[in-house]
Design a protein around this motif. Structure first.
Motif, mmCIF file in Angstrom:
data_model
loop_
_atom_site.group_PDB
_atom_site.id
_atom_site.type_symbol
_atom_site.label_atom_id
_atom_site.label_comp_id
_atom_site.label_asym_id
_atom_site.label_seq_id
_atom_site.Cartn_x
_atom_site.Cartn_y
_atom_site.Cartn_z
ATOM 1 N N THR A 70 14.359 3.051 12.030
ATOM 2 C CA THR A 70 13.914 4.026 13.031
ATOM 3 C C THR A 70 15.120 4.491 13.841
ATOM 4 O O THR A 70 16.155 3.820 13.881
ATOM 5 C CB THR A 70 12.862 3.440 14.000
ATOM 6 O OG1 THR A 70 13.433 2.339 14.703
ATOM 7 C CG2 THR A 70 11.601 3.003 13.265
ATOM 8 N N GLN A 89 10.768 7.964 12.664
ATOM 9 C CA GLN A 89 10.797 7.190 11.424
ATOM 10 C C GLN A 89 11.970 7.698 10.574
ATOM 11 O O GLN A 89 11.972 8.855 10.149
ATOM 12 C CB GLN A 89 9.477 7.338 10.669
ATOM 13 C CG GLN A 89 8.254 6.960 11.496
ATOM 14 C CD GLN A 89 8.332 5.538 12.016
ATOM 15 O OE1 GLN A 89 8.453 4.591 11.247
ATOM 16 N NE2 GLN A 89 8.279 5.387 13.330
ATOM 17 N N THR A 90 12.967 6.830 10.360
ATOM 18 C CA THR A 90 14.160 7.235 9.612
ATOM 19 C C THR A 90 14.583 6.150 8.617
ATOM 20 O O THR A 90 15.664 5.563 8.741
ATOM 21 C CB THR A 90 15.323 7.569 10.569
ATOM 22 O OG1 THR A 90 15.505 6.469 11.483
ATOM 23 C CG2 THR A 90 15.063 8.841 11.353
ATOM 24 N N SER A 96 11.848 10.895 8.038
ATOM 25 C CA SER A 96 10.681 10.829 7.165
ATOM 26 C C SER A 96 9.518 11.521 7.853
ATOM 27 O O SER A 96 9.263 11.300 9.036
ATOM 28 C CB SER A 96 10.300 9.378 6.870
ATOM 29 O OG SER A 96 9.097 9.334 6.137
ATOM 30 N N PHE A 97 8.822 12.354 7.092
ATOM 31 C CA PHE A 97 7.650 13.024 7.619
ATOM 32 C C PHE A 97 6.386 12.508 6.947
ATOM 33 O O PHE A 97 5.289 12.939 7.280
ATOM 34 C CB PHE A 97 7.783 14.544 7.453
ATOM 35 C CG PHE A 97 8.984 15.085 8.183
ATOM 36 C CD1 PHE A 97 8.960 15.229 9.554
ATOM 37 C CD2 PHE A 97 10.144 15.407 7.499
ATOM 38 C CE1 PHE A 97 10.072 15.709 10.245
ATOM 39 C CE2 PHE A 97 11.253 15.887 8.176
ATOM 40 C CZ PHE A 97 11.217 16.041 9.546
ATOM 41 N N SER A 98 6.537 11.584 6.009
ATOM 42 C CA SER A 98 5.391 11.012 5.298
ATOM 43 C C SER A 98 4.835 9.839 6.081
ATOM 44 O O SER A 98 5.592 9.005 6.568
ATOM 45 C CB SER A 98 5.816 10.526 3.907
ATOM 46 O OG SER A 98 6.275 11.607 3.147
ATOM 47 N N GLY A 99 3.509 9.784 6.180
ATOM 48 C CA GLY A 99 2.887 8.678 6.881
ATOM 49 C C GLY A 99 1.401 8.882 7.030
ATOM 50 O O GLY A 99 0.847 9.863 6.536
ATOM 51 N N THR A 100 0.777 7.963 7.729
ATOM 52 C CA THR A 100 -0.678 7.990 7.873
ATOM 53 C C THR A 100 -1.130 8.350 9.289
ATOM 54 O O THR A 100 -2.318 8.296 9.573
ATOM 55 C CB THR A 100 -1.268 6.627 7.482
ATOM 56 O OG1 THR A 100 -0.683 5.617 8.325
ATOM 57 C CG2 THR A 100 -0.989 6.295 6.014
ATOM 58 N N THR A 109 -1.729 14.302 7.518
ATOM 59 C CA THR A 109 -1.149 13.129 8.172
ATOM 60 C C THR A 109 0.372 13.233 8.093
ATOM 61 O O THR A 109 0.910 14.031 7.336
ATOM 62 C CB THR A 109 -1.606 11.822 7.489
ATOM 63 O OG1 THR A 109 -1.170 11.836 6.127
ATOM 64 C CG2 THR A 109 -3.119 11.656 7.556
ATOM 65 N N SER A 110 1.044 12.412 8.870
ATOM 66 C CA SER A 110 2.502 12.440 8.896
ATOM 67 C C SER A 110 3.024 11.122 9.442
ATOM 68 O O SER A 110 2.242 10.240 9.825
ATOM 69 C CB SER A 110 2.984 13.602 9.771
ATOM 70 O OG SER A 110 4.379 13.736 9.701
ATOM 71 N N ALA A 111 4.340 11.002 9.486
ATOM 72 C CA ALA A 111 4.964 9.849 10.127
ATOM 73 C C ALA A 111 4.753 9.978 11.635
ATOM 74 O O ALA A 111 4.833 11.079 12.182
ATOM 75 C CB ALA A 111 6.455 9.810 9.806
#
Length: 164
Positions: A70, A89-90, A96-100, A109-111
């Protein structure tokens, strides 16, 4: 949101960002609301939605170096004189843009972007309860006025004849 302007309050917002003048912050952030149908720009409020993008901009523009997993970006919010620490989130020192993480009313959804506001009580009006009361009556309606980073007036739905 897509685009700037369009006579829409939501798309007429500007973030002005620079390397911070404060030793304990990474960037300075000035929020500007272009007031629709008026010939003025308001820099008195703040905007948390736009603030969440400040960390992304700071990393992408090279104002802040990404760490792993991070990255913390300390933001000096010029509108209020307060500080917010953003946690991005890195993984592998890359954004990172991926996430829940999900926000009601927003598709997908996103990071997550964590916003840790510091000492925001009374930042605009001088006190958590600017009127000095937990409850007030305005035009026959019971309200609670709060300033915890942004002035807000809370009204029960049934007080104005609607359901929550």
């Amino acid at each position: 949101m897509d685009g700037l302007g369009g006579a829409n309050l939501l798309t007429s917002k500007v973030a002005i960002i620079s390397k911070s003048s404060k030793a304990d912050c990474d960037v300075d952030y000035l929020f500007a609301q272009v007031v629709v149908r008026q010939n003025r720009v308001d820099t008195s409020p703040n905007c948390g939605n736009i603030l969440s993008g400040v960390g992304v901009f700071a990393i992408k523009s090279g104002l802040v170096r990404a760490d792993s997993p991070t990255t913390k970006v300390r933001v000096n919010m010029l509108n209020t004189g307060k500080i917010c620490e953003l946690i991005m989130q890195t993984p592998n020192a890359k954004l990172s843009f991926s996430g829940t993480a999900k926000i009601d009313g927003v598709s997908g959804t996103s990071a997550p972007i964590i916003c840790n506001y510091e000492d925001t009580i009374g930042s605009s009006c001088g006190a958590l309860f600017p009127t000095g009361n937990f409850k007030d009556e305005i035009n026959g309606v019971s309200v609670t006025c709060i300033d915890n980073g942004m002035p807000v007036v809370l009204v029960r739905a049934d007080e104005i004849g609607i359901s929550g």
